[in-house]
Design a protein around this motif. Structure first.
Motif, PDB file in Angstrom:
ATOM      1  N   PHE A 141      -2.656  -1.059   5.053  1.00  0.00           N
ATOM      2  CA  PHE A 141      -2.880   0.381   4.950  1.00  0.00           C
ATOM      3  C   PHE A 141      -1.945   1.174   5.861  1.00  0.00           C
ATOM      4  N   CYS A 142      -1.619   0.618   7.029  1.00  0.00           N
ATOM      5  CA  CYS A 142      -0.656   1.293   7.912  1.00  0.00           C
ATOM      6  C   CYS A 142       0.696   1.421   7.230  1.00  0.00           C
ATOM      7  N   GLY A 143       1.151   0.359   6.603  1.00  0.00           N
ATOM      8  CA  GLY A 143       2.414   0.412   5.879  1.00  0.00           C
ATOM      9  C   GLY A 143       2.362   1.359   4.704  1.00  0.00           C
ATOM     10  N   ALA A 144       1.234   1.384   3.994  1.00  0.00           N
ATOM     11  CA  ALA A 144       1.102   2.267   2.835  1.00  0.00           C
ATOM     12  C   ALA A 144       1.044   3.732   3.256  1.00  0.00           C
ATOM     13  N   LEU A 145       0.271   4.036   4.279  1.00  0.00           N
ATOM     14  CA  LEU A 145       0.144   5.429   4.710  1.00  0.00           C
ATOM     15  C   LEU A 145       1.431   5.952   5.341  1.00  0.00           C
ATOM     16  N   ALA A 146       2.105   5.104   6.103  1.00  0.00           N
ATOM     17  CA  ALA A 146       3.363   5.540   6.711  1.00  0.00           C
ATOM     18  C   ALA A 146       4.439   5.753   5.664  1.00  0.00           C
ATOM     19  N   SER A 147       4.404   4.987   4.583  1.00  0.00           N
ATOM     20  CA  SER A 147       5.421   5.151   3.553  1.00  0.00           C
ATOM     21  C   SER A 147       5.165   6.372   2.672  1.00  0.00           C
TER      22      SER A 147
END
Length: 127
Positions: free
Chosen positions: A87-93
């Motif tokens: 989720f961190c990778g998805a939200l940051a992207s």
């Protein structure tokens, strides 16, 4: 811009090697450098930076692999870091890449916020 398969494979292998290096550092050397009792985390920061620099697919895949490795080395949290780093990778992207790519402090701020939220959730659910 057309990216060849060779470039994609080389970038993927480079990211995988960096993930393995950071996770080795997190488990062997970083515990000796505690700051106010806290051990530094490098994988959430790396996941966010890859998501901001390379885009959504690379960010989500980096988060997934980072989380699986962290959960495998940790052993006490079942798929917690996998879901969280994903989720961190998805939200940051989701943040527009052009606005962040050349702004160092904004990237570091987003990474620091991600690490804070990650450790807060870990403390809240597993303490």
């Amino acid at each position: 811009m057309i990216v060849s398969k060779k470039e994609i494979i080389v970038k993927s292998l480079g990211i995988l090697i960096e993930i393995l290096l950071i996770s080795i550092l997190e488990t062997t050397i970083f515990p000796y450098f505690k700051l106010f009792g806290a051990v530094p985390k490098g994988l959430p920061v790396f996941t966010v930076l890859i998501a901001l620099a390379e885009g959504p697919a690379a960010g989500i895949l980096t988060g997934l692999i980072s989380g699986l490795i962290t959960d495998g080395l940790n052993g006490t949290t079942y798929c917690f870091y996998t879901v969280l780093y994903l989720f961190c990778g998805a939200l940051a992207s989701m943040i527009r890449i052009d606005s962040v790519k050349n702004k160092f402090f904004l990237s570091v701020g987003i990474s620091a916020l991600t690490v804070f939220i990650t450790e807060f959730l870990r403390f809240f659910f597993f303490s």
